[in-house]
Design a protein around this motif. Sequence first.
Motif, short mmCIF file in Angstrom:
data_model
loop_
_atom_site.label_atom_id
_atom_site.label_comp_id
_atom_site.label_asym_id
_atom_site.label_seq_id
_atom_site.Cartn_x
_atom_site.Cartn_y
_atom_site.Cartn_z
N LEU A 1 -4.92 -7.06 4.56
CA LEU A 1 -3.58 -6.56 4.21
C LEU A 1 -3.37 -6.63 2.70
O LEU A 1 -2.88 -5.67 2.08
N THR A 2 -3.76 -7.75 2.11
CA THR A 2 -3.59 -7.91 0.65
C THR A 2 -4.35 -6.81 -0.08
O THR A 2 -3.84 -6.18 -1.00
N LYS A 3 -5.58 -6.58 0.36
CA LYS A 3 -6.43 -5.56 -0.26
C LYS A 3 -5.83 -4.17 -0.11
O LYS A 3 -5.76 -3.39 -1.06
N SER A 4 -5.35 -3.86 1.12
CA SER A 4 -4.86 -2.49 1.36
C SER A 4 -3.55 -2.26 0.60
O SER A 4 -3.30 -1.16 0.11
N LEU A 5 -2.73 -3.31 0.47
CA LEU A 5 -1.47 -3.12 -0.27
C LEU A 5 -1.73 -2.95 -1.77
O LEU A 5 -0.96 -2.30 -2.47
N GLN A 6 -2.81 -3.52 -2.24
CA GLN A 6 -3.16 -3.33 -3.66
C GLN A 6 -3.39 -1.86 -3.97
O GLN A 6 -3.11 -1.39 -5.06
N LYS A 7 -3.90 -1.15 -2.97
CA LYS A 7 -4.24 0.26 -3.19
C LYS A 7 -3.01 1.16 -3.02
O LYS A 7 -3.02 2.30 -3.43
N LYS A 8 -1.97 0.66 -2.35
CA LYS A 8 -0.80 1.51 -2.07
C LYS A 8 0.17 1.51 -3.24
O LYS A 8 0.45 0.47 -3.84
#
Length: 425
Positions: free
Chosen positions: A134-141
Amino acid sequence: MVYLLRNSTEKYMNVIVIGAGISGLIAAYELERSGINPILLEASDRVGGRVATDDVDGFLLDRGFQVLLTAYPEARRYLDFEVLKLKKFYPGALILKPGSSYTISDPLRNPSEILGMAFSPVGSFMDKLKIYKLTKSLQKKEIDEIFNSPNISTIQFLKDYGFSEKIITNFFKPFFKGIFLENELKTSARMFQFVFKMFGEGFAAVPENGMKAIPEYLKSKLKHTELKLNAPVTKIEGHQVFLENGEVLHGDKIIIAGKSDHLLPQLKGQIQPYRSVYNLYFSLEKSFLIRPMIGLIPDNKFLINNIVFMTDISKAYSKNGKALLSVSVIKPIQNTEKLENLVAIELEAISGIKAEYFKPIKTYEIKEALPDVEDMKADLPFTNTKIYDHIFLAGDYLLNGSINAAMTSGRKAVEALLLTTQDPR
Ligand SMILES: Cc1cc2nc3c(=O)[nH]c(=O)nc-3n(C[C@H](O)[C@H](O)[C@H](O)COP(=O)(O)OP(=O)(O)OC[C@H]3O[C@@H](n4cnc5c(N)ncnc54)[C@H](O)[C@@H]3O)c2cc1C
């Protein structure tokens, strides 16, 4: 930001900003940058609104536990972190249960701890991997993308993401109850993702000398604003702004920076209710937490939701060497008479330190802490802040309850004022 008025005759127009909270301070700053010297009217005796710090018996007490997230885009735009001497929290949280405590660390910043977390009873190994994902995917959003995502509740989002009941109860619930100031995590998952992203990309921090340093810094940037403190506005009629002391000011343009329904009766009922919190302060000889972190109490039987030793974060919060403990209670309380005693007994259960050693300093009941915004947004078309040709709105309640949103709203109100002033139609 467009600077339409500089060097034009319009620069002499009277602009009145009502409210010197974060949104009003930003509005005044942006007006100055466009060549306008506004009048800033504040009902109380200080700037900052809901961001306040009291000096009590040698301790600095923030009025309600709150933090600045250093990743807030608006904080980066308007604040100087060096001047504020920001003191950072250690990322993650301590889960506190009677007789035991566990650390949930940030898997991106402390990857070595993920294995240790794998064997802690706070959640499953899959939960920890999901936190990482989740942390990784939110970094990209992008933030806009987050605020355009489905408006489901945070609790629904966490379940849909596949987090276990265990990690939701032990970590997500107490952590986000403390941020949203509500017990069910019914707050929009947009806000959850935004806050989670901000935690992942920066730090939670407080200025060395308390949260009030933020509005004071913003005030120090105002060079051409006439700030009037102790100047409550009682009503607005047309272009006339009536002050409680009988003074009447003329505003070619007026920005109401903060809740506005008491000044514009037609908005009555349109402004959301507010969420409340109790914030209790105690002194103790020394901290019992192992790191400068937020401590979470997941057990629902407890009144306490979260604790922080402010002196672990910034020593300047105490002038007498004693530790300063901030306790947040989110549950509604029927009888507050014995609240300090009940909380001290719970502190004994968590820490093993006798209740009588926790010396109460002050308890705040903050009734209007956060606006209960249903349709949370990161931004708004600047025209949405315009309510009449000459009246504009700012305030966190237009977007979401945060310092970042208050800043955005102040900037947007000025953009609307400038653009609609220039337009001859
Ligand atoms: C307990 C608590 C915890 C929080 N935690 C966080 C956190 O961790 N992180 C975060 O980012 N945000 C947090 N917030 C939210 C943040 O503090 C607010 O979003 C922000 O300060 C709101 O600023 P504002 O300018 O919109 O409104 P306000 O701060 O409410 O400012 C409005 C101002 O207008 C003045 N005013 C009102 N009526 C009149 C009148 N008639 N005449 C003249 N003046 C008037 C008021 O006195 C006030 O100064 C928290 C808030 C609280 C209370």
